[in-house]
Design a protein around this motif. Structure first.
Motif, mmCIF file in Angstrom:
data_model
loop_
_atom_site.group_PDB
_atom_site.id
_atom_site.type_symbol
_atom_site.label_atom_id
_atom_site.label_comp_id
_atom_site.label_asym_id
_atom_site.label_seq_id
_atom_site.Cartn_x
_atom_site.Cartn_y
_atom_site.Cartn_z
ATOM 1 N N GLY A 166 1.876 6.808 -6.635
ATOM 2 C CA GLY A 166 0.663 7.549 -6.960
ATOM 3 C C GLY A 166 0.726 9.015 -6.564
ATOM 4 N N ARG A 167 1.259 9.299 -5.392
ATOM 5 C CA ARG A 167 1.125 10.658 -4.866
ATOM 6 C C ARG A 167 2.405 11.296 -4.336
ATOM 7 N N ARG A 168 3.518 10.567 -4.329
ATOM 8 C CA ARG A 168 4.750 11.219 -3.873
ATOM 9 C C ARG A 168 5.563 11.649 -5.093
ATOM 10 N N ASP A 169 6.173 12.836 -5.031
ATOM 11 C CA ASP A 169 7.000 13.238 -6.169
ATOM 12 C C ASP A 169 8.210 12.314 -6.234
ATOM 13 N N THR A 170 8.946 12.371 -7.339
ATOM 14 C CA THR A 170 9.969 11.342 -7.575
ATOM 15 C C THR A 170 11.079 11.363 -6.522
ATOM 16 N N LEU A 171 11.424 12.548 -6.014
ATOM 17 C CA LEU A 171 12.450 12.611 -4.960
ATOM 18 C C LEU A 171 11.938 11.971 -3.670
ATOM 19 N N SER A 172 10.719 12.336 -3.255
ATOM 20 C CA SER A 172 10.163 11.798 -2.008
ATOM 21 C C SER A 172 9.971 10.295 -2.106
ATOM 22 N N ARG A 173 9.493 9.832 -3.272
ATOM 23 C CA ARG A 173 9.225 8.390 -3.366
ATOM 24 C C ARG A 173 10.517 7.584 -3.335
ATOM 25 N N LEU A 198 11.844 14.731 4.117
ATOM 26 C CA LEU A 198 11.543 14.856 2.682
ATOM 27 C C LEU A 198 10.531 13.796 2.249
ATOM 28 N N ALA A 199 10.714 12.562 2.764
ATOM 29 C CA ALA A 199 9.877 11.434 2.337
ATOM 30 C C ALA A 199 8.528 11.398 3.056
ATOM 31 N N GLY A 200 8.390 12.135 4.156
ATOM 32 C CA GLY A 200 7.206 11.966 5.000
ATOM 33 C C GLY A 200 7.167 10.551 5.544
ATOM 34 N N PHE A 201 8.346 10.034 5.927
ATOM 35 C CA PHE A 201 8.455 8.624 6.309
ATOM 36 C C PHE A 201 8.132 8.401 7.778
ATOM 37 N N LEU A 216 9.684 2.160 -8.986
ATOM 38 C CA LEU A 216 9.079 3.448 -8.642
ATOM 39 C C LEU A 216 8.461 4.168 -9.838
ATOM 40 N N GLY A 217 8.279 3.429 -10.934
ATOM 41 C CA GLY A 217 7.582 4.000 -12.089
ATOM 42 C C GLY A 217 8.336 5.155 -12.728
ATOM 43 N N MET A 218 9.669 5.064 -12.738
ATOM 44 C CA MET A 218 10.488 6.134 -13.313
ATOM 45 C C MET A 218 11.398 5.540 -14.382
ATOM 46 N N VAL A 225 0.840 -1.199 0.000
ATOM 47 C CA VAL A 225 0.000 0.000 0.000
ATOM 48 C C VAL A 225 0.878 1.253 0.000
ATOM 49 N N GLU A 226 1.936 1.254 0.810
ATOM 50 C CA GLU A 226 2.851 2.403 0.824
ATOM 51 C C GLU A 226 3.520 2.585 -0.530
ATOM 52 N N HIS A 227 3.819 1.460 -1.167
ATOM 53 C CA HIS A 227 4.446 1.491 -2.486
ATOM 54 C C HIS A 227 3.490 2.161 -3.493
ATOM 55 N N LEU A 228 2.196 1.830 -3.339
ATOM 56 C CA LEU A 228 1.163 2.448 -4.183
ATOM 57 C C LEU A 228 1.131 3.963 -3.954
ATOM 58 N N VAL A 229 1.193 4.362 -2.695
ATOM 59 C CA VAL A 229 1.197 5.790 -2.374
ATOM 60 C C VAL A 229 2.465 6.445 -2.933
#
Lengths: 257, 257
Positions: free
Chosen positions: B153-160, B234-237, B196-198, B146-150
């Motif tokens: 889906g919603r974290r910019d590439t640096l944060s993800r 940065l990650a909101g981890f 990470l879809g990049m 689920v976190e991977h989905l977030v």
């Protein structure tokens, strides 16, 4: 209402349709479903069924209405994790963790029944065949989550929109709430944007392109698959990940019951 | 090797570390783990442990080495679903579906043990407390999904990127294969891009920016958290989704065992 009448009610619920696809449920299983069904409650649209961090270790069966599970980010962005439709469980994962890792909100008025972790375990011990069905449903839900990950990770925005809509259609059809040509959809476009990692404007543009290409239409709460084969081709959609049967027929549990 | 010696071996495996975080495992549980451990086999890097569509209904325990689960799209794009590290199960979901919904490949030489669905169920019946541990691990894996989905889906590439690396570090630390300041990582950058879809180029740029900001370095197979608090911000981890304890202490199963 006598026992027989209740049994008929339950047989016609979407949960029963989901579970009985797998194995013929026993009378004991039916009794548990009847008990659950008879204590259902109604909640209004926007009611928060679960809040991230909840520690109550309870799950729900959704009998009627739509809900969605989501996570909020610190910056206020929302990721829809999945859409819950009639016949689905809510919060199975949270039952096992000490606290829910997501929130869940009713997107329409809903009818739900609550159950506790202890109650589920007690039922599992009494009815291992039922347990297998529930675990299978949980595995199917996780397979849907994996496809959702692939949607936003590696499918372009048109394909992922098409894929998500076809999947939802397939799920609704399997509980007889949709047909091959489409389904009634109470969710706003913005929710699909939050599910698929897109802006609302981008989602609107995708839906317009799909309509202009004659593939699907989403208007007035109605999703219509105008060209289902064409849509499935664009999406690379193969429903087998949702329809795989559990191994009950040859499992130790099946032999035992 | 006598029974005591085997027990010590098993206690020191990452799987034991994962499971024993939850409940003190019984001798019976230890016996099952010992049996599994004693029949481990080695496979080379790039060995395909599971292919999407496999119908063998078997799972694996990964004792040593790294693997990743993935799905291939029709256009040849690859989505990494998750990274499997020592102590992880592989294929639990596939055990319940009739066929695996993903593939799994060894990213380094690996030591694994195979088990069947029937064998797992038999163990669950003999040792319900062990079953709870396994289900908890499965729920934790799904929370990671689920976190991977977030992430994508919603974290910019640096944060993800930051979030994924911190999560992996946390998982490795919990089986004593990493520390607070980093971990050895045999995976190529391109694999993180596919997770990470990049694009690989974009991933390379992200990692450069994170290094230039003094947050983390990924070089020579080593991930170093140069400024862990800054990276987490940065990650909101927030690692709590991985560390939630199961409800065993008050569950019917715990009372029963």
């Amino acid at each position: 209402m006598n026992a027989k009448a209740i049994a008929v009610d339950t047989l016609e619920t979407p949960l029963q349709r989901n579970l009985s696809k797998l194995v013929a449920l026993s009378e004991q299983d039916a009794q548990f479903l009847n008990d659950l069904y008879s204590r259902r409650k109604t909640y209004p649209k926007r009611y928060e069924l679960v809040l991230e961090g909840d520690t109550e270790q309870r799950g729900f069966v959704l009998w009627n209405g739509w809900a969605c599970t989501y996570k909020m980010l610190l910056d206020g962005a929302r990721q829809i994790v999945d859409v819950r439709i009639p016949g689905d469980f809510i919060g199975l994962r949270g039952l096992l963790l000490q606290a829910s890792d997501h929130s869940c909100i009713a997107e329409t008025p809903v009818e739900i029944s609550e159950f506790s972790w202890d109650e589920l375990l007690a039922t599992f011990r009494r009815a291992p065949r039922f347990a297998t069905s529930v675990l299978w449903v949980a595995a199917r839900d996780e397979a849907i989550l994996v496809e959702h990950l692939v949607d936003i990770g590696r499918r372009d925005t048109l394909s992922r929109t098409a894929h998500f809509m076809l999947e939802l259609g397939e799920r609704l059809q399997s509980v007889r709430l949709g047909s091959h040509v489409g389904f009634e959809c109470p969710l706003p476009q913005s929710l699909f944007a939050d599910a698929l990692g897109m802006s609302a404007i981008h989602m609107n543009r995708c839906l317009r392109i799909l309509r202009e290409r004659g593939l699907m239409t989403f208007q007035n709460n109605q999703v219509t698959f105008d060209d289902r084969p064409g849509l499935a081709e664009l999406a690379g959609f193969d429903a087998s990940y949702m329809n795989r049967r559990p191994p009950t027929s040859r499992s130790a549990i099946a032999r035992e019951v």
